[in-house]
Design an enzyme around this catalytic site. Structure first.
Site, short mmCIF file in Angstrom:
data_model
loop_
_atom_site.label_atom_id
_atom_site.label_comp_id
_atom_site.label_asym_id
_atom_site.label_seq_id
_atom_site.Cartn_x
_atom_site.Cartn_y
_atom_site.Cartn_z
N ASP A 294 -7.23 7.08 -41.59
CA ASP A 294 -7.34 5.84 -40.83
C ASP A 294 -7.28 4.70 -41.82
OD1 ASP A 294 -7.90 3.69 -39.20
OD2 ASP A 294 -9.49 4.69 -38.09
N GLU A 296 -6.43 1.52 -40.88
CA GLU A 296 -6.52 0.38 -39.99
C GLU A 296 -5.13 0.04 -39.43
OE1 GLU A 296 -7.79 -0.96 -37.52
OE2 GLU A 296 -9.59 -1.68 -38.53
N ASN A 297 -5.13 -0.20 -38.12
CA ASN A 297 -3.89 -0.39 -37.36
C ASN A 297 -2.95 0.79 -37.51
OD1 ASN A 297 -4.90 -2.85 -36.57
ND2 ASN A 297 -3.62 -4.07 -37.94
N GLY A 370 -13.08 1.19 -37.48
CA GLY A 370 -13.55 0.07 -38.28
C GLY A 370 -14.07 -1.10 -37.49
N ASP A 371 -13.57 -1.28 -36.25
CA ASP A 371 -14.03 -2.39 -35.41
C ASP A 371 -15.01 -1.91 -34.34
OD1 ASP A 371 -12.35 -0.97 -33.78
OD2 ASP A 371 -11.15 -2.69 -33.12
#
Length: 409
Positions: A294, A296-297, A370-371
């Site tokens: 992972d 991010e995005n 992460g979010d």
């Protein structure tokens, strides 16, 4: 990663269940007699000792030494012969070796080491985790039974008798003090996550009854104010032992490096181990579950979102899942945590579109994106993060140490 994706759960197997009793009551593993000092990770010398008799990876039934080592700067990777993976004795009387000893000897020390099952350093004698009792909200730290040993589950059982308990802290065994607590609100979910039910994942490890961390959707842990964790484009190695029979396609069952503000800060601001069968970004072969990174995005099973045929599904009862981060590239490794060696699933350049160089921020997450995306599910037994990209020989020695620990036996 951000965004919740509804997926399907992996089929339960007899070793680990979603909320059941996990593995059967086996007997101690790795009790053989060492014929040598083992394969030393990061060694610059050779062993001249006879090794340890009956020492195991996590301190169960460690025996006595009949010899000593000379000229070695490494740590024993396992003690029944020169390449044995069944024991992890360090060749000294009553001593044991953990994954963080192996990585430390190779110059890639652990900066995070979490487990509710066992010590990840041979000398660790402190608390693995904390439980909170529902009846009166009091807490208790659950320690190892002996240095380098297994969790004292009887202390948890006694404390939680007649009520329920949740896991309120996963203590970092490394000197950095990067403890994990209930994840706070984030960009994808604006309330904090749930704590794991402390008794939901019972199993045996080398004959010892212990508890893993059972993480259904909505459960997650985080530390946004860490020490020593890789930032920017700095290298690191991360692994977790998880379950190939409890997963889904939701975002995101991660363990590793994430944003410090609980938001999606764009490509390259994360580097975490993902395990599941999400197909919304990258994927591996067949139907999963897969080890992916992972970043991010994007969840990456290889260099791009295209299916990576070399990234084969890992459906073992217990799975070792690993991400290797380095400047300009990354790697994925995985294997059966009960037997065998690691397989390299990908090793190459980073994706295009903002992932080179990386912009890692150094928070630690477990069970979420992460979010604070918390639509994933999974089981967690142990995991570490290092400062530096550890050598492959050390990864192999760590896998041997995990196998020797005796998950499900």
């Amino acid at each position: 990663m951000s965004g919740a994706v509804s997926g399907t759960s992996g089929a339960s197997s007899s070793g680990v269940s979603g909320g059941g009793t996990g593995a059967g009551a086996g007997t101690s593993a790795g009790a053989g007699t060492g014929a040598g000092a083992g394969a030393n990770a990061g060694s610059s010398g050779s062993s001249s000792g006879a090794g340890s008799s009956g020492s195991t990876a996590s301190g169960a039934a460690s025996g006595t030494s009949s010899g000593s080592t000379s000229g070695s700067t490494g740590v024993d990777a396992g003690g029944s012969g020169a390449t044995d993976s069944g024991s992890s004795g360090a060749g000294d009387s009553g001593s044991v070796t953990g994954p963080c000893d192996i990585y430390g000897a190779a110059g890639a020390p652990c900066v995070a080491a979490h487990s509710t099952v066992r010590a990840l350093y041979g000398s660790f004698s402190g608390s693995l985790y904390q439980v909170t009792r529902a009846s009166d909200k009091t807490t208790k730290d659950i320690k190892v039974m002996s240095p380098g040993g297994f969790a004292d589950s009887a202390a948890q059982d006694s404390f939680c008798s007649g009520t329920t308990c949740t896991i309120s802290i996963l203590y970092d065994q490394s000197p950095k003090g990067n403890h994990l607590k209930r994840a706070p609100a984030g960009g994808a979910k604006n309330t904090s996550d749930n704590e794991a039910v402390a008794t939901a994942l019972k199993l045996t490890v080398s004959g010892h009854t212990v508890y893993g961390v059972h993480i259904p959707a909505g459960t997650g842990y985080r530390d946004d104010a860490t020490s020593g964790v890789a930032t920017g484009d700095a290298p690191e190695t991360e692994y977790m032992v998880t379950s190939g029979s409890y997963y889904n396609g939701g975002c995101c069952f991660d363990y590793g490096n994430a944003e410090t503000n609980n938001n999606d800060d764009g490509a390259g601001t994360m580097e975490a181990v993902y395990f599941g069968n999400s197909t919304s970004w990258g994927r591996g072969a067949a139907n999963g579950p897969w080890v992916m990174a992972d970043l991010e995005n994007g969840l990456f099973g290889g260099q791009s979102f295209a299916a990576n045929p070399s990234n084969t599904p890992l459906t073992h009862t217990y799975v070792t899942a690993m991400v290797k981060g380095r400047s300009g590239g990354f790697g994925l490794k995985g294997g059966d945590a009960q037997q065998g060696t690691l397989t390299t699933l990908y090793d190459g350049s980073r994706p295009s579109g903002g992932y080179n160089p990386m912009k890692k921020q150094g928070a630690i997450i477990l069970g979420i994106g992460g979010d604070n995306s918390n639509g994933a599910q999974g089981n967690f037994f142990e995991g570490v993060m290092t400062a530096g990209d550890a050598p492959s020989a050390s990864d192999d020695a760590v896998q041997a140490n995990i196998v020797a620990a005796g998950y499900g036996k």
